[in-house]
Each structure stands twice: as C-alpha cells, then as structure tokens.
Design a protein around this motif. Structure first.
Motif, PDB file in Angstrom:
ATOM      1  N   ASN A 360       0.818  -1.214   0.000  1.00 42.45           N
ATOM      2  CA  ASN A 360       0.000   0.000   0.000  1.00 42.45           C
ATOM      3  C   ASN A 360       0.850   1.262   0.000  1.00 42.45           C
ATOM      4  N   ALA A 389      -3.212   8.755  -4.698  1.00 40.19           N
ATOM      5  CA  ALA A 389      -2.733   7.391  -4.470  1.00 40.19           C
ATOM      6  C   ALA A 389      -1.559   7.017  -5.345  1.00 40.19           C
ATOM      7  N   TYR A 396      -2.848   4.195   3.542  1.00 39.99           N
ATOM      8  CA  TYR A 396      -4.143   4.804   3.863  1.00 39.99           C
ATOM      9  C   TYR A 396      -5.168   3.877   4.516  1.00 39.99           C
ATOM     10  N   GLY A 402      -6.592   8.483   3.261  1.00 41.75           N
ATOM     11  CA  GLY A 402      -6.586   8.422   1.802  1.00 41.75           C
ATOM     12  C   GLY A 402      -7.203   9.637   1.138  1.00 41.75           C
TER      13      GLY A 402
END
Length: 426
Positions: A360, A389, A396, A402
């Motif tokens: 991530n 992103a 996040y 996020g």
C-alpha cells in the motif's frame, strides 16, 4: 487524429484529479480532464478521512488530526503529507466552500474526528462528513432506532444494532431498536431506492411507518440512501416529519455519498468551464528530456494528441491502474516513472495486519512541488505533477488518510499548475 491543446491536462477523475482541475481552473487556466473511468470517488464513503489514530497509541482515535499530522511529518518526512503541509488547512477550506455552495455541506466535529456509526455497527473516525452523516450526540442518546428497507437486501438493522452496543461509547441506559419499512415492494439497489425516496408521497409513507416506533430523544439511523442527488432534502424532510434527528450511516462501497460528492465536484468543474472526457485512456506519452510534450489518448474509438503545459497525474495506485504489478516488478503505467517499493516482503500473510500491507506504500516519490524524482532526488519530469494514491509512503487503509492526501495533493498540484509562469513549478 484529433488534436487538443490545453494549459493543464489532468489524467484521472478521482478526488485528487477533480480537486486539481478545480484549483487550476480557479487560477484562470484552461483545463482538460481525461479518465478511463469515473474514478474511485463514487465508490467511497464520501467522508474525508484526514488522520485516524494516534501515532503513539495506534489503537486510540486521535483528538486533533491536524496536530497529529504535524507530529507525523516530524517522525516521517517521507509521508505525502510532508509535501502538502503548507496548504493542508487551505485545501480543506476550499473543498468545504465548494460543497457548501453546491448544497451538500461538509462539517467538522468539535472533537476533531467524528466517530460515525457504520452499517456493520462499528464506528469509524473521519474529519469531514456530509451533514446527513454527522452524528454529533451519539454518546448522549437515550434511544436509537435503526431503520431498514425490505426492498434493500444489503443492509441489516439487527447487525448494526447488535454491534453498535459493543463498539460505540453509548449511555448506559441507551436503548437500540430496529424497524423494517417498505417503499412499495420489489428488489431495489441503493440508487433506485434513493430515487424513489425523493418522491414526496413515498417519503410521507415512510414517516407514517416510522413515527409510531419513536420515543422522546430518539436518534434515527437509515442506510445512506436518503436521496440520490447531492442537493436532495430527503434527510431534512424526514427529520422535520418525524420530529427527531435523522442520519445516514456509512456503508461499505459502493456508497451513494461518494457518488453525491462526485456529482458536486463535476458540476463545479462544468461551471468553471473545465472539459471532462470520461472513457478516455492515455496510451502513450511524448517526452523530450525532462519535459512531457504531450500524450496520446484513445476514447470512443478515436485517438487524440493532447499537448499541455502542465500534466497532473491522478491515475491512482493499483486499483485505479496507475501502478501495474508484474513478476517482481512494479511499473507506473503512463510515463514509466520510477516506483518506490520496499526491500523486504511486499505483502503480509495476515491480510488485516494492524501495520497494514507493505504494498500500500508503493508509489512515486516527489519533491515539495509534487514533481517526480528519482532515487537521487533529481526531477524526472519538470512539467508533470503527481497526486493522491500515485504517491509513495501512504498506508491509507490503516492510517485513515486516503481522501485527505488526495484532497490536499490535488489542490496543491492545481495551485502550482496555475502559477503565472512555469518557473513556479520548477
């Protein structure tokens, strides 16, 4: 082949891309947005998660997300928030002003983070919430009524009620009851149900069914289907008709509040004169030295050559297609920019590990002007800015940040791209 020329090209129509386009247009720039899909915003809860938990006690919700981000940047200067700390509060105010002017206001909690009930009966921390979801007196409620619809199969009032007793800090004497109501039969998805609830006759029938189950001081929770449109008055009309506070709970994706927010931002861009082309995929980039001279895009069977002074990359991570994974290799999908990964394992066998999945955090490294840089900190492309992103260093799902990162980085990229000269972003 069609030729297009614009001051600012935004690739991607998620929250960061739409915020970038809005702010660049605010600076008087001609802006074009192209996206192969409608972005992940319409799949989201619609809330703006800024920062969820304390750095020193990750199991505790942080009281002041803005101050927690200051501490975060001190201990982790590689986090995306370190690049936008200078515009963070400014970007939040800009976003809130857009939503308020569009009839879909967002509000902050006096306690710093809202703790909003979810459809599963958990509570989630978030910084900005639509007014229809902002439950500000949960801990003081004497009575809660959870209302479900017989026509909606993916919302279970009993599950919400049972788990909320375990997860929320409720008053000791708080009673939680459930009620199933009907809007006329049939199987409905959230959008069709929300559309039906916008009819006054249907809404009045719901009021008749709910009112006998109320007692003094009751809070009423509904699934997030109280109107399909961002400017719908369904929640307010229900509250007036029932004589008590009415709220939507947050739901698993896809959720209508995210779609409403997308409506708000797209309508705002239209009023600013921004051109938005959906179903349009950027297939190649033309690069000379450290400058992107243009891109090739394909949509509806037609090819376009697009030339832009500034390109803002808002294509997302793996989910949005901004990053592509191969055997032992991660690539950025348009410019083949260098992707920062990690030295160890890319995933954790415990899918729900509290530390989050390492992948991530994969993404592109940027400088303070959001320009992509290589491992030695050298700018790779001077007129390309990276947002949301696409950026490295943000986990996040566990950090609950996020949409906050997307909002702030999108805003800053649009502001930089809207500078009086290209020197502003060098």
């Amino acid at each position: 082949m069609m030729q297009k020329k614009t001051d600012v090209l935004v690739i991607g129509a998620g929250l960061s891309g739409l915020m970038a386009a809005a702010q660049a247009a605010e600076q008087g720039k001609q802006v074009l947005v192209v996206a192969k899909g409608s972005g992940s915003l319409g799949l989201s809860s619609g809330c703006i998660d800024l920062w969820g938990y304390r750095l020193d006690q990750p199991e505790q919700v942080c009281d002041d997300p803005l101050q927690e981000i200051v501490r975060l940047v001190e201990v982790n200067p590689e986090h995306p928030y370190a690049r936008v700390q200078d515009v963070l509060t400014e970007s939040l105010a800009y976003f809130s002003d857009i939503c308020a002017a569009s009839g879909y206001p967002y509000v902050t909690s006096p306690g710093g983070n809202w703790l909003l009930p979810t459809a599963l009966g958990t509570v989630r921390p978030t910084y900005l919430a639509p007014v229809t979801m902002a439950v500000d007196s949960l801990g003081e409620a004497k009575s809660i009524l959870v209302v479900g619809f017989r026509e909606l199969k993916d919302f279970y009032p009993e599950v919400l009620a049972g788990n909320l007793k375990k997860n929320a800090e409720l008053a000791a004497d708080c009673r939680i009851n459930t009620l199933m109501v009907s809007v006329g039969g049939g199987d409905l998805n959230p959008n069709t149900l929300a559309h039906r609830l916008e009819r006054p006759a249907v809404l009045n029938e719901i009021i008749k069914q709910v009112k006998p189950a109320l007692s003094a001081g009751t809070l009423v929770f509904f699934p997030p289907v109280l109107g399909e449109r961002a400017d719908s008055t369904v929640a307010a009309d229900l509250a007036a008709g029932l004589g008590c506070p009415v709220y939507e709970v947050t739901n698993i994706p896809p959720a209508l509040p995210g779609q409403r927010l997308q409506q708000v931002l797209l309508r705002f861009l239209k009023h600013q004169g921004v051109e938005v082309i959906m179903g349009c995929t950027v297939t190649a980039a033309r690069v000379t030295g450290t400058t992107c001279t243009g891109v090739t895009a394909v949509g509806n069977g037609k090819s376009m050559q697009i030339t832009a002074g500034t390109v803002i990359l808002a294509t997302g991570s793996f989910l949005g297609g901004g990053l592509k994974a191969g055997m032992g290799l991660i690539k950025e999908s348009i410019f083949d920019l260098p992707v920062k990964t990690c030295a160890g394992e890319w995933s954790d066998r415990d899918f729900l590990a509290l530390s989050g999945q390492p992948f991530n955090k994969f993404g592109l490294t940027v400088n303070d002007n959001l320009q992509p840089v290589d491992g030695q900190g050298r700018v790779v492309l001077e007129n390309v800015l990276i947002t949301g992103a696409n950026l490295a260093g943000c986990n996040y799902p566990v950090e609950k940040c996020g949409n906050g990162v997307a909002l702030a980085t999108g805003y800053k990229s649009g502001k930089l791209a809207g500078g009086v000269s290209s020197a502003a972003i060098r």
